[in-house]
Write a protein that holds these residues in place. Structure first.
Motif, mmCIF file in Angstrom:
data_model
loop_
_atom_site.group_PDB
_atom_site.id
_atom_site.type_symbol
_atom_site.label_atom_id
_atom_site.label_comp_id
_atom_site.label_asym_id
_atom_site.label_seq_id
_atom_site.Cartn_x
_atom_site.Cartn_y
_atom_site.Cartn_z
ATOM 1 N N LEU A 61 39.612 64.198 64.560
ATOM 2 C CA LEU A 61 40.687 65.118 64.158
ATOM 3 C C LEU A 61 41.841 64.373 63.508
ATOM 4 C CD1 LEU A 61 40.680 67.463 67.286
ATOM 5 C CD2 LEU A 61 39.833 67.997 64.992
ATOM 6 N N TRP A 62 42.177 63.204 64.052
ATOM 7 C CA TRP A 62 43.248 62.415 63.444
ATOM 8 C C TRP A 62 42.875 61.989 62.027
ATOM 9 C CZ3 TRP A 62 43.541 57.496 61.441
ATOM 10 C CH2 TRP A 62 44.828 57.013 61.171
ATOM 11 N N SER A 63 41.620 61.622 61.827
ATOM 12 C CA SER A 63 41.171 61.159 60.508
ATOM 13 C C SER A 63 41.307 62.237 59.448
ATOM 14 C CB SER A 63 39.709 60.685 60.582
ATOM 15 O OG SER A 63 39.595 59.544 61.401
ATOM 16 N N VAL A 64 40.919 63.470 59.800
ATOM 17 C CA VAL A 64 40.951 64.529 58.783
ATOM 18 C C VAL A 64 42.310 65.221 58.702
ATOM 19 C CG1 VAL A 64 38.464 64.944 58.815
ATOM 20 C CG2 VAL A 64 39.915 66.189 60.412
ATOM 21 N N CYS A 65 42.990 65.374 59.840
ATOM 22 C CA CYS A 65 44.256 66.106 59.845
ATOM 23 C C CYS A 65 45.459 65.237 59.492
ATOM 24 C CB CYS A 65 44.491 66.754 61.211
ATOM 25 S SG CYS A 65 43.306 68.035 61.632
ATOM 26 N N CYS A 66 45.427 63.974 59.907
ATOM 27 C CA CYS A 66 46.578 63.089 59.690
ATOM 28 C C CYS A 66 46.344 62.094 58.560
ATOM 29 C CB CYS A 66 46.912 62.342 60.980
ATOM 30 S SG CYS A 66 47.310 63.440 62.360
ATOM 31 N N LEU A 67 45.216 61.392 58.627
ATOM 32 C CA LEU A 67 44.947 60.385 57.601
ATOM 33 C C LEU A 67 44.639 61.034 56.251
ATOM 34 C CD1 LEU A 67 44.645 57.352 57.012
ATOM 35 C CD2 LEU A 67 42.250 57.541 57.697
ATOM 36 N N ALA A 68 43.732 62.018 56.258
ATOM 37 C CA ALA A 68 43.344 62.677 55.000
ATOM 38 C C ALA A 68 44.281 63.831 54.644
ATOM 39 C CB ALA A 68 41.910 63.192 55.111
ATOM 40 N N ARG A 69 45.075 64.296 55.605
ATOM 41 C CA ARG A 69 45.987 65.419 55.394
ATOM 42 C C ARG A 69 45.257 66.641 54.845
ATOM 43 N NH1 ARG A 69 50.856 64.701 58.007
ATOM 44 N NH2 ARG A 69 51.325 62.470 57.983
ATOM 45 N N ASP A 70 44.081 66.905 55.401
ATOM 46 C CA ASP A 70 43.265 68.029 54.948
ATOM 47 C C ASP A 70 43.841 69.328 55.521
ATOM 48 O OD1 ASP A 70 41.073 70.043 55.016
ATOM 49 O OD2 ASP A 70 39.905 68.414 54.134
ATOM 50 N N GLU A 71 44.400 70.164 54.658
ATOM 51 C CA GLU A 71 45.081 71.376 55.122
ATOM 52 C C GLU A 71 44.117 72.376 55.756
ATOM 53 O OE1 GLU A 71 47.731 73.243 52.449
ATOM 54 O OE2 GLU A 71 48.938 71.446 52.101
ATOM 55 N N SER A 72 42.910 72.441 55.217
ATOM 56 C CA SER A 72 41.926 73.359 55.785
ATOM 57 C C SER A 72 41.578 72.946 57.212
ATOM 58 C CB SER A 72 40.666 73.371 54.918
ATOM 59 O OG SER A 72 39.660 74.170 55.504
ATOM 60 N N ALA A 73 41.396 71.641 57.420
ATOM 61 C CA ALA A 73 41.092 71.133 58.766
ATOM 62 C C ALA A 73 42.274 71.361 59.705
ATOM 63 C CB ALA A 73 40.744 69.646 58.695
ATOM 64 N N GLN A 74 43.483 71.168 59.199
ATOM 65 C CA GLN A 74 44.684 71.397 60.015
ATOM 66 C C GLN A 74 44.758 72.854 60.466
ATOM 67 O OE1 GLN A 74 47.889 70.152 57.479
ATOM 68 N NE2 GLN A 74 47.437 67.969 57.682
ATOM 69 N N GLU A 75 44.487 73.774 59.545
ATOM 70 C CA GLU A 75 44.548 75.191 59.872
ATOM 71 C C GLU A 75 43.494 75.568 60.902
ATOM 72 O OE1 GLU A 75 44.161 77.170 56.165
ATOM 73 O OE2 GLU A 75 46.179 76.611 55.453
ATOM 74 N N THR A 76 42.280 75.028 60.719
ATOM 75 C CA THR A 76 41.200 75.325 61.666
ATOM 76 C C THR A 76 41.534 74.796 63.054
ATOM 77 O OG1 THR A 76 39.527 75.266 59.908
ATOM 78 C CG2 THR A 76 38.746 75.003 62.167
ATOM 79 N N ALA A 77 42.027 73.558 63.100
ATOM 80 C CA ALA A 77 42.392 72.957 64.386
ATOM 81 C C ALA A 77 43.494 73.757 65.076
ATOM 82 C CB ALA A 77 42.834 71.511 64.186
ATOM 83 N N ALA A 78 44.474 74.219 64.309
ATOM 84 C CA ALA A 78 45.571 75.016 64.869
ATOM 85 C C ALA A 78 45.052 76.355 65.385
ATOM 86 C CB ALA A 78 46.651 75.232 63.817
#
Length: 407
Positions: free
Chosen positions: A336-353
């Motif tokens: 999750l850190w890799s995609v949400c923080c490192l890659a700043r993937d907005e779609s992944a952030q929204e899904t995780a939220a």
């Protein structure tokens, strides 16, 4: 002189409880329906796939077709099988002199079967073969020279039996990966993974994992045409968790280069791992390795992109936090850190939220996780708090950037 027992008395009776009510074979992956009746996974899945909505044994209408792994029965069956094999082995055992003659002579399927039974009969017999000066080199030589899949399956079983003995791992690594005559000693493993039975495929994966002892060996194995794809195929065997776990374990040990990870991503490892994490019944070992596999591929740009673009994968990762084991949770946080923080993937952030990721991450932080995981959690809290719009949650967590160099 005592009269010899009739041969029929030597056969092992299978307990009815261990037989699938549909196939009547010993169950490999027992699962239970909501009616409480247990079936082999492959058999009940075929029944349900035909459109049936009833329990085959009771003919009750099923309010749900979900199955639950019967882990207790599975362990009992495995224990029974090990005792049954031990009871049969001495009947076929040969003497040490005969075993030595088999090793030195022309190997064929019947002689290999005798040798395997000899090895299973006692720990001393196993060590006798493993420590024989020419045994391992003869097995590797015949493994390469033979075109018969049955013989290759039997030799893989021999490798598996002796694999835990002292010095065997290094010897196999040297003989398989550094053939002095330039022969290809890896393609027979690929052949077994393609054409062998499931048990042989699992053992082949374990041997390949065993001999991946350094970057050079990992590179040689991952570069072998077809091997990564064959191992990946093993991870898609949804009806056999032992095969899935063996395939994932081997890939984790072998696919350490960026090129290997990119090939796995192309084959669909992110989708497969995501499906495992999103499933309702995989066992702990499979979950841990699926999460570790995602963490591994998330170390490269292509992997982060594939994970971020797979909603099921991100959602499954969040749901598994604090649900399986500490290891699986830490792998999940890294993903999750890799995609949400490192890659700043907005779609992944929204899904995780949306999957209540913020609360889950806060729970992980309070669970006594490692320092590196704690730092990644702080970054995730910051990102997910902003994405969730819940600025009142966790105001006391101050985040700081964790510098991890992506490949």
């Amino acid at each position: 002189m005592a009269r010899e027992k009739p041969r029929e008395e030597l056969y092992v009776t299978v307990p009815n409880l261990f037989r699938c009510p549909i196939s009547m074979d010993v169950m490999k992956s027992p699962v239970s329906l909501c009616t409480g009746v247990t079936y082999d996974r492959s058999s009940i899945e075929k029944w349900l796939a035909l459109g049936h909505k009833t329990c085959p044994a009771t003919m009750q209408t099923l309010p749900s077709t979900l199955t639950t792994p019967n882990l207790t029965l599975r362990r009992l069956i495995q224990l029974w099988l090990s005792h049954a094999d031990a009871a049969r082995a001495p009947l076929c055992a040969v003497s040490k002199q005969e075993a030595a003659a088999i090793i030195k002579g022309e190997l064929d399927a019947p002689s290999l079967e005798k040798l395997i039974n000899f090895m299973k009969a006692s720990e001393g017999n196993l060590k006798f073969v493993a420590l024989s000066s020419s045994a391992i080199s003869r097995f590797v030589e015949f493994f390469v020279d033979s075109d018969e899949i049955r013989i290759r399956e039997l030799i893989v079983e021999v490798f598996d039996l002796i694999s835990s003995e002292s010095g065997v791992r290094e010897r196999l690594n040297d003989l398989v990966l550094n053939c002095s005559d330039g022969r290809d000693c890896l393609s027979p493993f690929a052949a077994v993974l393609r054409k062998g039975n499931t048990e042989s495929k699992v053992k082949s994966a374990k041997i390949l994992e065993l001999i991946s002892i350094n970057p050079e060996s990992q590179h040689k194995i991952s570069d072998q045409p077809g091997l990564l794809e064959n191992l990946y195929t093993l991870t898609t065997a949804e009806s056999d968790y032992s095969a899935v776990e063996a395939g994932l374990s081997a890939l984790l040990a072998i696919a350490t280069t960026r090129a290997a990870k990119k090939e796995l991503i192309r084959l669909g490892i992110v989708r497969t791992a995501g499906r495992i994490l999103s499933g309702s019944d995989p066992d702990r070992g499979v979950i841990e390795r699926a999460a570790a596999m995602l963490e591994s591929v998330a170390s490269c740009t292509e992997g982060r992109g594939a994970i971020g673009g797979d909603r099921e994968c991100v959602a499954g990762t969040v749901r598994r936090l604090m649900k399986c084991s500490g290891a699986a949770t830490e792998h999940g946080i890294a993903v999750l850190w890799s995609v949400c923080c490192l890659a700043r993937d907005e779609s992944a952030q929204e899904t995780a939220a949306e999957e209540n990721g913020l609360t889950k991450v806060l729970l992980v932080m309070q669970s006594g996780c490692s320092s590196s995981t704690s730092m990644m959690c702080r970054e995730l809290v910051k990102v997910l708090r902003a994405k969730s719009g819940k600025s009142n949650l966790a105001p006391y967590y101050q985040t700081r950037t964790t510098h991890i160099a992506p490949c």
